[in-house]
Scaffold this active site. Structure first.
Site, PDB file in Angstrom:
ATOM      1  N   LYS A 137       0.868  -1.189   0.000  1.00 54.13           N
ATOM      2  CA  LYS A 137       0.000   0.000   0.000  1.00 54.13           C
ATOM      3  C   LYS A 137       0.893   1.223   0.000  1.00 54.13           C
ATOM      4  O   LYS A 137       2.032   1.186   0.497  1.00 54.13           O
ATOM      5  CB  LYS A 137      -0.877   0.013   1.248  1.00 54.13           C
ATOM      6  CG  LYS A 137      -2.128   0.823   1.078  1.00 54.13           C
ATOM      7  CD  LYS A 137      -3.202  -0.003   0.385  1.00 54.13           C
ATOM      8  CE  LYS A 137      -4.474   0.750   0.182  1.00 54.13           C
ATOM      9  NZ  LYS A 137      -5.557  -0.134  -0.251  1.00 54.13           N
ATOM     10  N   GLY A 195     -22.168   5.578  -3.978  1.00 57.45           N
ATOM     11  CA  GLY A 195     -21.021   5.922  -4.811  1.00 57.45           C
ATOM     12  C   GLY A 195     -20.739   4.779  -5.767  1.00 57.45           C
ATOM     13  O   GLY A 195     -21.632   3.992  -6.098  1.00 57.45           O
TER      14      GLY A 195
HETATM   15  P1  NAD Z   1     -17.381   6.755  -3.393  1.00 57.82           P
HETATM   16  O1  NAD Z   1     -16.672   7.959  -2.905  1.00 57.82           O
HETATM   17  O2  NAD Z   1     -17.680   6.607  -4.842  1.00 57.82           O
HETATM   18  O3  NAD Z   1     -18.783   6.624  -2.622  1.00 57.82           O
HETATM   19  C1  NAD Z   1     -18.922   6.697  -1.242  1.00 57.82           C
HETATM   20  C2  NAD Z   1     -20.390   6.873  -0.906  1.00 57.82           C
HETATM   21  O4  NAD Z   1     -20.537   6.818   0.517  1.00 57.82           O
HETATM   22  C3  NAD Z   1     -20.989   8.188  -1.347  1.00 57.82           C
HETATM   23  O5  NAD Z   1     -22.298   7.961  -1.847  1.00 57.82           O
HETATM   24  C4  NAD Z   1     -21.059   8.995  -0.038  1.00 57.82           C
HETATM   25  O6  NAD Z   1     -22.101   9.956  -0.040  1.00 57.82           O
HETATM   26  C5  NAD Z   1     -21.349   7.896   0.944  1.00 57.82           C
HETATM   27  N1  NAD Z   1     -21.046   8.256   2.336  1.00 57.82           N
HETATM   28  C6  NAD Z   1     -20.002   8.972   2.828  1.00 57.82           C
HETATM   29  N2  NAD Z   1     -20.102   9.098   4.165  1.00 57.82           N
HETATM   30  C7  NAD Z   1     -21.228   8.432   4.517  1.00 57.82           C
HETATM   31  C8  NAD Z   1     -21.879   8.191   5.749  1.00 57.82           C
HETATM   32  N3  NAD Z   1     -21.392   8.675   6.891  1.00 57.82           N
HETATM   33  N4  NAD Z   1     -23.012   7.443   5.746  1.00 57.82           N
HETATM   34  C9  NAD Z   1     -23.511   6.971   4.588  1.00 57.82           C
HETATM   35  N5  NAD Z   1     -22.957   7.166   3.396  1.00 57.82           N
HETATM   36  C10 NAD Z   1     -21.829   7.892   3.363  1.00 57.82           C
HETATM   37  O7  NAD Z   1     -16.537   5.503  -2.853  1.00 57.82           O
HETATM   38  P2  NAD Z   1     -16.540   4.011  -3.378  1.00 57.82           P
HETATM   39  O8  NAD Z   1     -15.482   3.845  -4.403  1.00 57.82           O
HETATM   40  O9  NAD Z   1     -17.933   3.581  -3.689  1.00 57.82           O
HETATM   41  O10 NAD Z   1     -16.010   3.231  -2.082  1.00 57.82           O
HETATM   42  C11 NAD Z   1     -16.855   2.964  -0.984  1.00 57.82           C
HETATM   43  C12 NAD Z   1     -16.155   2.030  -0.028  1.00 57.82           C
HETATM   44  O11 NAD Z   1     -15.744   0.854  -0.696  1.00 57.82           O
HETATM   45  C13 NAD Z   1     -14.875   2.573   0.622  1.00 57.82           C
HETATM   46  O12 NAD Z   1     -14.795   2.032   1.919  1.00 57.82           O
HETATM   47  C14 NAD Z   1     -13.779   1.985  -0.236  1.00 57.82           C
HETATM   48  O13 NAD Z   1     -12.552   1.893   0.467  1.00 57.82           O
HETATM   49  C15 NAD Z   1     -14.352   0.629  -0.512  1.00 57.82           C
HETATM   50  N6  NAD Z   1     -13.799  -0.028  -1.704  1.00 57.82           N
HETATM   51  C16 NAD Z   1     -13.909   0.552  -2.922  1.00 57.82           C
HETATM   52  C17 NAD Z   1     -13.396  -0.097  -4.038  1.00 57.82           C
HETATM   53  C18 NAD Z   1     -13.535   0.485  -5.416  1.00 57.82           C
HETATM   54  O14 NAD Z   1     -13.114  -0.170  -6.386  1.00 57.82           O
HETATM   55  N7  NAD Z   1     -14.138   1.656  -5.598  1.00 57.82           N
HETATM   56  C19 NAD Z   1     -12.739  -1.336  -3.898  1.00 57.82           C
HETATM   57  C20 NAD Z   1     -12.656  -1.908  -2.618  1.00 57.82           C
HETATM   58  C21 NAD Z   1     -13.195  -1.242  -1.533  1.00 57.82           C
END
Ligand code: NAD
Length: 416
Positions: free
Chosen positions: A106, A220
């Site tokens: 990382k 998201g």
């Molecule tokens: P993103 O930024 O696209 O979306 C995040 C969403 O969470 C948004 O809709 C935001 O409004 C919402 N949010 C933020 N704070 C919040 C709260 N307190 N309560 C409810 N909703 C809230 O991010 P993403 O890419 O969808 O990632 C989301 C999670 O998944 C993260 O934990 C990330 O580490 C994990 N993740 C993502 C990926 C990827 O490929 N994008 C891969 C593995 C893990």
């Protein structure tokens, strides 16, 4: 993970408890407790106002016994060496449980990207790439995006690295733009994987496909695509949320129309025909599949008793605390752990890297079909072990991952 604990200490504690469970050779445990290499760099960057600011960046390479190091790079004000160490170790387990020929790493830079211009971010990224160039390579360590880094950042890394090595090296990072040899299917990969594993759980529980209801926390990238595929497969999306709140409609919600509404208004709330609810209420809805797909530590010992869903597919990293895990297991709720459920992203990164190395590209259908096969196989292995040993899926996933890495270290031996 509790925010008050040092994340690396937590990661080591988790490893130690798995080691006890599988009777791991104590010599191997000692190796796994420490990252193989930790790089700290101080990066002078010219800011737009003419001053020079020195940022601190990290790349921690935990283990590469099974293949090159792999893991994202995050830009965040709270990035610390211990956080990056913990995340690197978790990447080792994630690639191992998915049986990808990778280890774990990382990276991170302590910075606040929301206060930086595009030019400042580009200069920071190029400087960081220059500083770690000896330690990344398509066969050594392949970074990817994480919190507040995106495909543009990957494009800058790829360009800087290629310029320094004198040849085009797309395989040095993944999740690049399609125009720069990124992979089809990468955008939807994580959410798709979250729903594929949930669908496999539905089959195991013998539930009727026509009566599946789904609630997603967050709207998201991950949660939207999870909702998208749920809807496509005939499940009923009944609730979604974001940081401003949630919505609920027991008659069903069209995820594409909901996305349009969110784009127009800035939130999912006040969606026509649905009732506004809180994020806390969403988690306690009586649905078949719950996807905590936003942030960490939302299912804790405080609300675990009130959770009514049958299946939890962890889209976010670390949404369930260890104490909540115990309660959910006693309640017979099937939790598909983050290192498995949200591994669709890293698995598609692997498929991107394979395409980069052979310079031959698959269609979106081909990529998603390969991804689906890998997710189903990993789910099967974890589910089978959890049943054999009567343990939760998280413990089973860690046992498989740590055992695979330990086996690789043993087979390779310690040199010299
Ligand atoms: P993103 O930024 O696209 O979306 C995040 C969403 O969470 C948004 O809709 C935001 O409004 C919402 N949010 C933020 N704070 C919040 C709260 N307190 N309560 C409810 N909703 C809230 O991010 P993403 O890419 O969808 O990632 C989301 C999670 O998944 C993260 O934990 C990330 O580490 C994990 N993740 C993502 C990926 C990827 O490929 N994008 C891969 C593995 C893990």
């Amino acid at each position: 993970m509790s925010k008050t604990l040092n994340p690396f200490e937590m990661a080591v504690m988790q490893l130690t408890s798995v080691a006890k469970f599988i009777d791991l050779d104590p010599n191997i445990l000692e190796i796994l407790k420490k990252p193989k290499r930790e790089i700290i760099v101080h990066l002078p960057v010219k800011m737009d106002d003419g001053t020079i600011k020195v940022f601190t960046g990290y790349r921690v390479q935990h283990n590469d016994a099974r293949g090159p190091f792999k893991g994202g790079i995050r830009y965040h004000p709270n990035v610390t060496l211990d956080e990056v160490r913990a995340l690197a170790m978790w990447m080792t387990w994630k690639t191992a449980v998915m049986n990808l020929p990778y280890g774990g790493a990382k990276g991170g830079i302590t910075c606040n990207p929301s206060e930086m211009s595009e030019g400042e971010l580009e200069r920071l990224t190029r400087r960081y790439t220059y500083a770690i160039k000896e330690f990344i390579h398509p066969y050594i360590d392949i970074p990817a995006p994480d919190v507040y880094t995106n495909e543009q950042v990957m494009a800058w890394i790829m360009d800087t690295y290629s310029a320094l090595s004198g040849r085009n090296e797309p395989g040095v990072v993944t999740a690049k733009p399609i125009e720069l040899q990124g992979s089809q299917g990468r955008t939807e990969a994580t959410g798709f994987g979250v729903m594929v594993t949930a669908r496999e759980a539905v089959k195991k529980l013998g539930l009727n496909n026509n009566e599946i209801t789904v609630a997603v926390q967050g709207y998201g990238n991950v949660s939207y695509w999870a909702a998208h595929y749920a809807y496509k497969w005939g499940y009923k999306l009944v609730a979604a949320s974001d940081s401003k709140g949630g919505i609920y409609n027991p008659n069903g919600i069209n995820p594409i129309k909901l996305l349009e509404h969110k784009r127009k208004t800035g939130s999912v709330i006040n969606y026509p025909g649905a009732k506004n609810i809180s994020n806390e209420e969403l988690l306690e809805l009586d649905v078949t599949i719950l996807v905590p797909g936003a942030i960490e530590e939302v299912i804790t010992e405080k609300n675990a008793d009130n959770i009514k869903t049958k299946i939890i597919s962890e889209g976010a990293n670390g949404p369930t605390t260890p104490k909540a895990d115990k309660i959910l297991f006693e309640k017979n709720i099937l939790v598909i752990p983050d290192i498995l459920a949200n591994a669709g992203g890293v698995t598609t990164s692997y498929l991107e890297w394979v395409q980069n190395l052979m310079r031959y590209y698959w269609t979106k259908e081909e990529v998603l079909s390969k991804l689906e096969n890998r997710m189903v196989e990993a789910f099967e292995n974890v589910y089978k072990l959890s049943k054999e040993r009567n343990i939760d899926m998280r413990s089973a996933a860690y046992i498989i991952a740590v055992s695979r890495v330990a086996k690789a270290i043993k087979l390779r031996g310690i040199w010299p």
